[in-house]
Design an enzyme around this catalytic site. Structure first.
Site, short mmCIF file in Angstrom:
data_model
loop_
_atom_site.label_atom_id
_atom_site.label_comp_id
_atom_site.label_asym_id
_atom_site.label_seq_id
_atom_site.Cartn_x
_atom_site.Cartn_y
_atom_site.Cartn_z
N ILE A 213 61.42 -6.18 26.99
CA ILE A 213 61.79 -6.26 28.40
C ILE A 213 62.41 -4.94 28.86
CG2 ILE A 213 63.11 -7.54 30.14
CD1 ILE A 213 60.72 -9.07 28.62
N GLN B 193 35.58 29.62 33.11
CA GLN B 193 35.05 28.44 33.79
C GLN B 193 35.32 27.16 32.98
OE1 GLN B 193 30.76 28.22 34.60
NE2 GLN B 193 31.30 28.28 36.76
N GLY C 68 46.74 24.13 24.60
CA GLY C 68 46.39 24.38 23.19
C GLY C 68 47.57 24.08 22.27
N GLY C 69 47.81 24.96 21.32
CA GLY C 69 48.88 24.75 20.34
C GLY C 69 50.23 24.58 21.01
N GLU D 287 52.58 -4.16 32.03
CA GLU D 287 52.19 -4.93 33.23
C GLU D 287 50.73 -5.36 33.18
OE1 GLU D 287 53.76 -4.33 37.10
OE2 GLU D 287 55.64 -3.56 36.31
N GLY D 288 50.31 -5.72 31.98
CA GLY D 288 48.94 -6.17 31.77
C GLY D 288 48.09 -5.02 31.25
N1 COS Z 1 48.03 -15.25 41.85
C1 COS Z 1 48.20 -16.58 42.00
N2 COS Z 1 47.83 -17.48 41.08
C2 COS Z 1 47.25 -17.01 39.97
C3 COS Z 1 47.03 -15.64 39.75
C4 COS Z 1 47.44 -14.74 40.76
N3 COS Z 1 47.28 -13.43 40.64
N4 COS Z 1 46.43 -15.49 38.55
C5 COS Z 1 46.28 -16.72 38.04
N5 COS Z 1 46.78 -17.63 38.90
C6 COS Z 1 46.80 -19.07 38.75
C7 COS Z 1 45.39 -19.62 38.59
O1 COS Z 1 44.82 -19.89 39.84
C8 COS Z 1 45.63 -20.87 37.78
O2 COS Z 1 46.10 -21.90 38.62
P1 COS Z 1 45.60 -23.41 38.45
O3 COS Z 1 46.09 -23.84 37.09
O4 COS Z 1 46.26 -24.10 39.59
O5 COS Z 1 44.11 -23.33 38.55
C9 COS Z 1 46.78 -20.48 36.87
O6 COS Z 1 47.45 -19.40 37.53
C10 COS Z 1 46.29 -20.04 35.50
O7 COS Z 1 45.35 -18.99 35.71
P2 COS Z 1 44.28 -18.53 34.61
O8 COS Z 1 43.63 -19.76 34.04
O9 COS Z 1 43.43 -17.47 35.20
O10 COS Z 1 45.27 -17.95 33.54
P3 COS Z 1 44.98 -17.37 32.12
O11 COS Z 1 45.88 -18.09 31.19
O12 COS Z 1 43.53 -17.32 31.84
O13 COS Z 1 45.54 -15.87 32.25
C11 COS Z 1 45.65 -13.62 33.06
C12 COS Z 1 45.23 -15.06 33.32
C13 COS Z 1 45.06 -13.06 31.82
C14 COS Z 1 45.15 -12.84 34.26
C15 COS Z 1 47.16 -13.54 33.03
O14 COS Z 1 47.67 -14.28 32.00
C16 COS Z 1 47.71 -12.11 32.96
O15 COS Z 1 47.82 -11.44 33.98
N6 COS Z 1 48.06 -11.63 31.76
C17 COS Z 1 48.73 -10.37 31.62
C18 COS Z 1 50.17 -10.60 31.79
C19 COS Z 1 50.90 -9.35 32.00
O16 COS Z 1 50.62 -8.57 32.90
N7 COS Z 1 51.91 -9.13 31.18
C20 COS Z 1 52.72 -7.98 31.31
C21 COS Z 1 54.12 -8.36 31.06
S1 COS Z 1 55.06 -8.48 32.45
S2 COS Z 1 55.66 -6.64 32.69
#
Ligand code: COS
Length: 385
Positions: free
Chosen positions: A156, A278, A339-340, A363-364
């Site tokens: 975190i 270039q 370079g180096g 953040e993903g």
């Molecule tokens: N906004 C609103 N709702 C969202 C959303 C968004 N951007 N993305 C997903 N949802 C909702 C979906 O609609 C779904 O809702 P329902 O259950 O009502 O249908 C629910 O959330 C689950 O969505 P989904 O099935 O797509 O989730 P997954 O478990 O497949 O995961 C990803 C989706 C991979 C996109 C997500 O988990 C993700 O972003 N992972 C990366 C996390 C991240 O960034 N971590 C960094 C740490 S924080 S610094």
């Protein structure tokens, strides 16, 4: 290129640029070496009102938008990503309150975040729930007028340094992602402690720690929105904050490009400055073009995201993906141009390259960004068909 910023935006750019040049550049190497958290620079950012840019005026902020914050993040990032992420992570931690908090929560927490008196942090990731954010195991159990939290958040940013944490925990295991809820936890609450500061490849001065909850009792009024909204709060928070990661990418690219061009003008080989070759010019041309493209996309998306538009996930992911990939490429090529010397710690580009790597991960990951974009395309074209 002139992006026709307003006077306020120009003022934000100027003050952040000044902080970058005068306060961050002179100490960035030492901060990287010692891994010391940039407390003093955070205070300076607070005095310059940068933490309050996108917080409404009634909560002590400037009442501006996402683009305005993006401008500040870009400028700080030209100097040091460890510093800029410490700044930006407070905004990330504030987003759940800003987007979904009630009046009491906003009045209680946002003014201190806006002034920089207190830093915020966002706690979603766990050891076994990174990309699979829905797989978190930290629990929050209702007990009278309280919730009791148990579990550990990992990696975190601002962990241990922040005073205000927005944390996602499971309130109903049977409901999967719909059983997650968002909470505000204050530093100093009994049962809430921190792991050691992680020793990282890059952004070393930033604080990355575990958040440990052991029967941590928090008031029930610290629930953000409603039970079951936690995953939504987290996803919307990330949708809003990803242009900030893009801005970090644009900033570090600009920083690396500046070093590379200046070096190429001065470094002589075969009897002439290497910028005359270039082979070098073409590298610099690609670096400059991609940095500008990343900047244009970042500003456009930040403006769109800040407009209140609903369909922001795809473009937010696009800008994070593109600008972070550009940052990795540009910083790597800056090392190559030097370079180096580029590989040595006397020049800042090796740090920029180490720092840039995290942009493709946090953040993903960029693979997750492509998943988000792909899923949006499928939906979009199914609607059109
Ligand atoms: N906004 C609103 N709702 C969202 C959303 C968004 N951007 N993305 C997903 N949802 C909702 C979906 O609609 C779904 O809702 P329902 O259950 O009502 O249908 C629910 O959330 C689950 O969505 P989904 O099935 O797509 O989730 P997954 O478990 O497949 O995961 C990803 C989706 C991979 C996109 C997500 O988990 C993700 O972003 N992972 C990366 C996390 C991240 O960034 N971590 C960094 C740490 S924080 S610094």
């Amino acid at each position: 290129m002139d992006y026709f910023f307003t006077e306020e935006q120009q003022a934000i750019q100027e003050i952040a640029r000044q902080i970058a040049r005068e306060k961050i550049v002179p100490v960035r190497e030492e901060l990287d070496e010692t891994q010391e958290f940039p407390t003093e620079i955070m205070k300076i950012c607070g005095q310059a009102d940068l933490f309050g840019i996108n917080i409404p005026e009634e909560y002590g902020g400037m009442g501006l938008g996402t683009l305005d914050t993006t401008i500040a993040v870009e400028e700080l990032s030209t100097a040091c990503l460890a510093v800029s992420v410490s700044f930006a992570a407070s905004g990330l931690g504030a987003y759940p309150i800003l987007l979904y908090g009630n009046e009491e929560q906003k009045s209680k927490y946002l003014p201190d975040i806006a002034s920089g008196k207190k830093l915020a942090a966002f706690g979603l990731t766990e050891a076994n729930a990174g990309s699979d954010a829905g797989g978190i195991r930290t629990t929050a159990v209702k007990d009278g007028g309280s919730y009791i939290l148990n579990g550990t958040k990992q990696w975190i940013t601002n962990g241990g340094e922040a005073e205000i944490y927005t944390v996602i925990a499971i309130t109903d295991k049977s409901k999967g992602a719909r059983g997650a809820s968002a909470f505000i936890v204050e530093k100093g609450t009994e049962g809430f402690s921190f792991g050691k500061k992680e020793n990282k490849m890059g952004i070393r001065a930033s604080a990355t720690r575990e958040l440990v909850f052991e029967d941590c009792r928090i008031p029930a009024e610290n629930l953000i929105s409603k039970e079951g909204m936690g995953f939504m709060v987290a996803m919307k928070t990330l949708d809003m904050s990803r242009p900030g990661i893009a801005a970090q990418g644009v900033g570090v690219s600009k920083g690396a490009l500046d070093v590379a061009v200046n070096y190429a003008r001065e470094r002589h080989q075969f009897g002439q400055p290497i910028i005359g070759f270039q082979a070098v010019q073409h590298m610099l041309a690609d670096m400059a073009t991609k940095t500008e493209a990343a900047r244009a996309l970042t500003y456009a998306v930040a403006r769109y995201v800040g407009s209140g538009a609903k369909d922001i996930s795809k473009v937010s992911a696009m800008t994070k993906l593109y600008a972070s990939d550009v940052a990795m490429e540009v910083t790597t090529n800056a090392v190559q141009v030097l370079g180096g010397y580029g590989y040595m710690k006397e020049y800042p580009v090796e740090k920029m390259m180490r720092d840039a790597k995290i942009l493709q991960i946090y953040e993903g990951t960029n693979q997750i960004q492509r998943n988000v974009i792909g899923a949006a395309l499928i939906k979009e074209y199914a609607r059109k068909a």
